[in-house]
Design an enzyme around this catalytic site. Structure first.
Site, PDB file in Angstrom:
ATOM      1  N   CYS A 138       0.833  -1.203   0.000  1.00 22.45           N
ATOM      2  CA  CYS A 138       0.000   0.000   0.000  1.00 22.45           C
ATOM      3  C   CYS A 138       0.870   1.257   0.000  1.00 22.45           C
ATOM      4  O   CYS A 138       1.424   1.627   1.043  1.00 22.45           O
ATOM      5  CB  CYS A 138      -0.928  -0.004   1.215  1.00 22.45           C
ATOM      6  N   CYS A 141      -0.324   4.082   2.277  1.00 24.28           N
ATOM      7  CA  CYS A 141      -0.038   3.837   3.698  1.00 24.28           C
ATOM      8  C   CYS A 141       1.441   4.069   4.025  1.00 24.28           C
ATOM      9  O   CYS A 141       1.772   4.663   5.043  1.00 24.28           O
ATOM     10  CB  CYS A 141      -0.381   2.392   4.086  1.00 24.28           C
ATOM     11  N   ASP A 142       2.313   3.562   3.167  1.00 22.42           N
ATOM     12  CA  ASP A 142       3.728   3.458   3.536  1.00 22.42           C
ATOM     13  C   ASP A 142       4.692   4.324   2.735  1.00 22.42           C
ATOM     14  O   ASP A 142       5.874   4.409   3.084  1.00 22.42           O
ATOM     15  CB  ASP A 142       4.177   1.992   3.420  1.00 22.42           C
TER      16      ASP A 142
END
Length: 314
Positions: A138, A141-142
């Site tokens: 993701c 997300c990261d």
């Protein structure tokens, strides 16, 4: 397991994670009897994530497993019973609904499906070894954890190209590794990526190894035509070859789309009256912890109103 968990429930929540636990908090606070059947990975995908920086309320970030344990305890505080088991069969044809796990059979007036989706894996040892330590599924997300790094993105569809483009904001360079000789992404997205100076391409190629010490340091790429392997420096690997919704147990019981995601009719309602859904099991667009939690809240409110209407009409 408490005797309470074995009785008939107002609502059974299948699956945990942000959607399931949030649904549990809201449904329990509404004074419904609630059983959460957590599934194979109690807490869902965030249990395999290290730091979560984009969940509201945690200015310095929080570890994924810690966030999930907090949510679990919150649901339990309001009276939700939780069993760590997996649903193997459902019967939505008659009421009350019957839910069968490996070890027990339960009944409920309403069901919320929160089984999520699992990212497709490359299937190599290094991928598992460095999960949460340089291997991610993701970019939203990261991505910010990989500032100034050389990044590899595996895949060639819309998701891979979207993730690669997003990652150019943070990475020094982004290399898309694709097993074909052209992108499968939509024309407009592909064109943007092809002219982006930060994005390079490894065509007709697959990742065969991911190596490093405490975190990812290098990736081995193999040309599928020549068999030649090349080792390149990389601080991060983003696998973007799609997700599989965890809906196998619902086939033939609930309406699913051609990719297996649950089809919702009216807000959070599934195709069977009294069955609802929340999170990545139907949401293949956003796939964020905060949106899953939001859907969990919505489903629980819808369930409470639906049950109230049912009881008043009987």
């Amino acid at each position: 397991m408490s005797e309470n968990a074995k009785k008939h429930q107002d609502v059974i929540i299948i699956g945990s994670g942000p959607a399931g636990y949030t649904a549990g908090v809201y449904a329990s606070r509404a004074k419904l009897s609630v059983l959460i059947i957590s599934g194979t990975l109690p807490g869902g995908q965030l249990m395999t994530t290290s730091e979560v920086e984009n969940y509201p309320g945690f200015p310095t970030g929080i570890f994924g497993p810690e966030l999930m344990m907090n949510m679990r305890q919150q649901a339990e505080r309001f009276g939700a019973a939780i069993v760590d088991d997996e649903v193997i069969q459902v019967d939505f044809k008659k009421r009350p609904f019957t839910i069968t796990t490996h070890s027990e059979t339960y009944t409920a007036d309403a069901v919320i499906v929160c089984t999520g989706a699992s990212p497709r894996k490359i299937g190599i040892a290094g991928e598992q070894k460095f999960g949460g330590r340089g291997v991610s599924y993701c970019a939203t997300c990261d991505g910010p954890f990989f500032r100034g790094e050389d990044i590899v993105v595996v895949g060639g569809g819309d998701t891979a190209v979207e993730e690669a483009t997003f990652l150019t904001k943070f990475g020094k360079s982004v290399r898309i590794v694709h097993r074909r000789d052209s992108l499968r992404a939509s024309k407009i997205m592909a064109e943007k990526a092809l002219v982006n100076p930060k994005i390079k391409f490894a065509w007709n190629s697959v990742v065969t190894d991911i190596t490093g010490d405490k975190k990812v340091a290098a990736v081995t790429i193999k040309d599928i035509n020549t068999g030649k392997e090349t080792k390149i420096t990389a601080g991060g690997v983003f696998v973007a070859i799609g997700h599989e919704p965890n809906t196998a147990v619902f086939k033939g019981h609930l309406e699913l789309d051609d990719k297996g995601y649950m089809v919702l009719k009216d807000q959070t309602r599934a195709s069977v009256e009294g069955v609802f859904a929340a999170g990545d099991v139907h949401d293949h667009r956003y796939r964020q912890a905060v949106t899953a939690a939001g859907f969990g809240c919505m489903a629980a409110i819808d369930v409470e109103r639906w049950l109230s209407d049912q009881r008043h009409s009987n």
